[in-house]
Design a protein around this motif. Sequence first.
Motif, PDB file in Angstrom:
ATOM      1  N   PRO A   1       0.822  -1.360  -0.104  1.00  0.00           N
ATOM      2  CA  PRO A   1       0.000  -0.104   0.107  1.00  0.00           C
ATOM      3  C   PRO A   1       0.754   1.173  -0.103  1.00  0.00           C
ATOM      4  CG  PRO A   1      -0.579  -1.379   1.631  1.00  0.00           C
ATOM      5  CD  PRO A   1       0.682  -1.907   0.974  1.00  0.00           C
ATOM      6  N   SER A   2       0.295   2.197  -0.884  1.00  0.00           N
ATOM      7  CA  SER A   2       1.209   3.783  -0.671  1.00  0.00           C
ATOM      8  C   SER A   2       1.336   4.166   0.913  1.00  0.00           C
ATOM      9  CB  SER A   2       0.555   4.631  -1.739  1.00  0.00           C
ATOM     10  OG  SER A   2      -0.870   4.882  -1.367  1.00  0.00           O
ATOM     11  N   ALA A   3       0.120   3.866   1.450  1.00  0.00           N
ATOM     12  CA  ALA A   3       0.398   4.379   2.730  1.00  0.00           C
ATOM     13  C   ALA A   3       1.505   3.566   3.640  1.00  0.00           C
ATOM     14  CB  ALA A   3      -0.987   4.100   3.655  1.00  0.00           C
TER      15      ALA A   3
ATOM     16  N   PRO B   1       7.495  -8.781   0.722  1.00  0.00           N
ATOM     17  CA  PRO B   1       7.433  -7.482   0.204  1.00  0.00           C
ATOM     18  C   PRO B   1       7.532  -6.125   0.800  1.00  0.00           C
ATOM     19  CG  PRO B   1       5.512  -8.930  -0.554  1.00  0.00           C
ATOM     20  CD  PRO B   1       6.308  -9.391   0.712  1.00  0.00           C
ATOM     21  N   PHE B   2       7.203  -6.176   1.889  1.00  0.00           N
ATOM     22  CA  PHE B   2       7.161  -5.037   2.853  1.00  0.00           C
ATOM     23  C   PHE B   2       8.725  -4.553   3.465  1.00  0.00           C
ATOM     24  CE2 PHE B   2       3.131  -6.457   2.865  1.00  0.00           C
ATOM     25  CZ  PHE B   2       2.310  -5.080   3.063  1.00  0.00           C
ATOM     26  N   MET B   3       9.223  -5.968   3.409  1.00  0.00           N
ATOM     27  CA  MET B   3      10.886  -5.881   4.029  1.00  0.00           C
ATOM     28  C   MET B   3      11.625  -5.429   2.804  1.00  0.00           C
ATOM     29  SD  MET B   3      10.637  -9.085   6.682  1.00  0.00           S
ATOM     30  CE  MET B   3      12.467  -9.030   6.816  1.00  0.00           C
ATOM     31  N   HIS B   4      11.310  -5.991   1.693  1.00  0.00           N
ATOM     32  CA  HIS B   4      12.305  -5.528   0.445  1.00  0.00           C
ATOM     33  C   HIS B   4      12.164  -3.976   0.422  1.00  0.00           C
ATOM     34  CE1 HIS B   4      13.575  -9.688  -0.606  1.00  0.00           C
ATOM     35  NE2 HIS B   4      12.236 -10.144  -0.575  1.00  0.00           N
ATOM     36  N   ALA B   5      10.756  -3.530   0.313  1.00  0.00           N
ATOM     37  CA  ALA B   5      10.712  -2.196   0.074  1.00  0.00           C
ATOM     38  C   ALA B   5      11.273  -1.447   1.125  1.00  0.00           C
ATOM     39  CB  ALA B   5       9.243  -1.776   0.076  1.00  0.00           C
ATOM     40  N   ALA B   6      11.269  -1.421   2.367  1.00  0.00           N
ATOM     41  CA  ALA B   6      11.966  -1.007   3.382  1.00  0.00           C
ATOM     42  C   ALA B   6      13.435  -1.003   3.313  1.00  0.00           C
ATOM     43  CB  ALA B   6      11.633  -1.709   4.812  1.00  0.00           C
TER      44      ALA B   6
ATOM     45  N   ASP C   1      -6.651  -5.544   1.406  1.00  0.00           N
ATOM     46  CA  ASP C   1      -6.819  -4.129   2.263  1.00  0.00           C
ATOM     47  C   ASP C   1      -5.741  -3.587   2.895  1.00  0.00           C
ATOM     48  OD1 ASP C   1      -9.625  -3.463   1.613  1.00  0.00           O
ATOM     49  OD2 ASP C   1      -9.940  -5.519   3.025  1.00  0.00           O
ATOM     50  N   TRP C   2      -5.661  -2.485   3.110  1.00  0.00           N
ATOM     51  CA  TRP C   2      -4.930  -1.729   4.309  1.00  0.00           C
ATOM     52  C   TRP C   2      -5.970  -1.144   5.099  1.00  0.00           C
ATOM     53  CZ3 TRP C   2       0.048  -1.196   5.913  1.00  0.00           C
ATOM     54  CH2 TRP C   2       0.207  -0.055   6.661  1.00  0.00           C
TER      55      TRP C   2
END
Length: 178
Positions: free
Chosen positions: A27-29, A54-59, A174-175
């Motif tokens: 999510p963009s948020a 995916p969240f860890m890779h983005a971080a 969802d977010w």
Amino acid sequence: MTDKRALRARMRAIRDAHDRGGPLPLPSAFLAMLQGARTIAGYMPVGAEADPAPFMHAARAAGLALALPHVIDRPTPLRFLGWDGTAPLATGPFGLLQPPADAPAAVPDIILTPLVAFDARGNRLGQGAGHYDRAFAQFPTARRIGIAWSVQQVEALLPDPWDVPLHAIATELDWIVP
């Protein structure tokens, strides 16, 4: 009063039977939340837990340091230890993959947490050992993000006095921000 043991068993069965498909969307948020953060604590999924990769890779791409929980046993509070994203992990209690005990301690700005169940108010049901409840108390300013499958959402959970609500929950659909 909710029988948490029975609810955990029921929700694990629902989670285990869920067709997990592909990775969770970012999510963009969540991406906006990375601004100004230094360290994100994720986890390596066990069984049918939703994968926070995916969240860890983005971080990591945003320049954040990674950390993972390190668990000794049920009564001992977990610690978040640094991980470079590639170093071998050790098998810990409960089948957890975790950094070795001598990895550097980390102070997370964002904590990604696996869920057994959650509600739209940000209440969560975890594995029952209280590890994340104690971690949330230890790092009260960290953003608490639940990672789950949409089938893990329940109408309402009755929090215990020590439960700390999540800031958001990410699912494949969802977010959710309480």
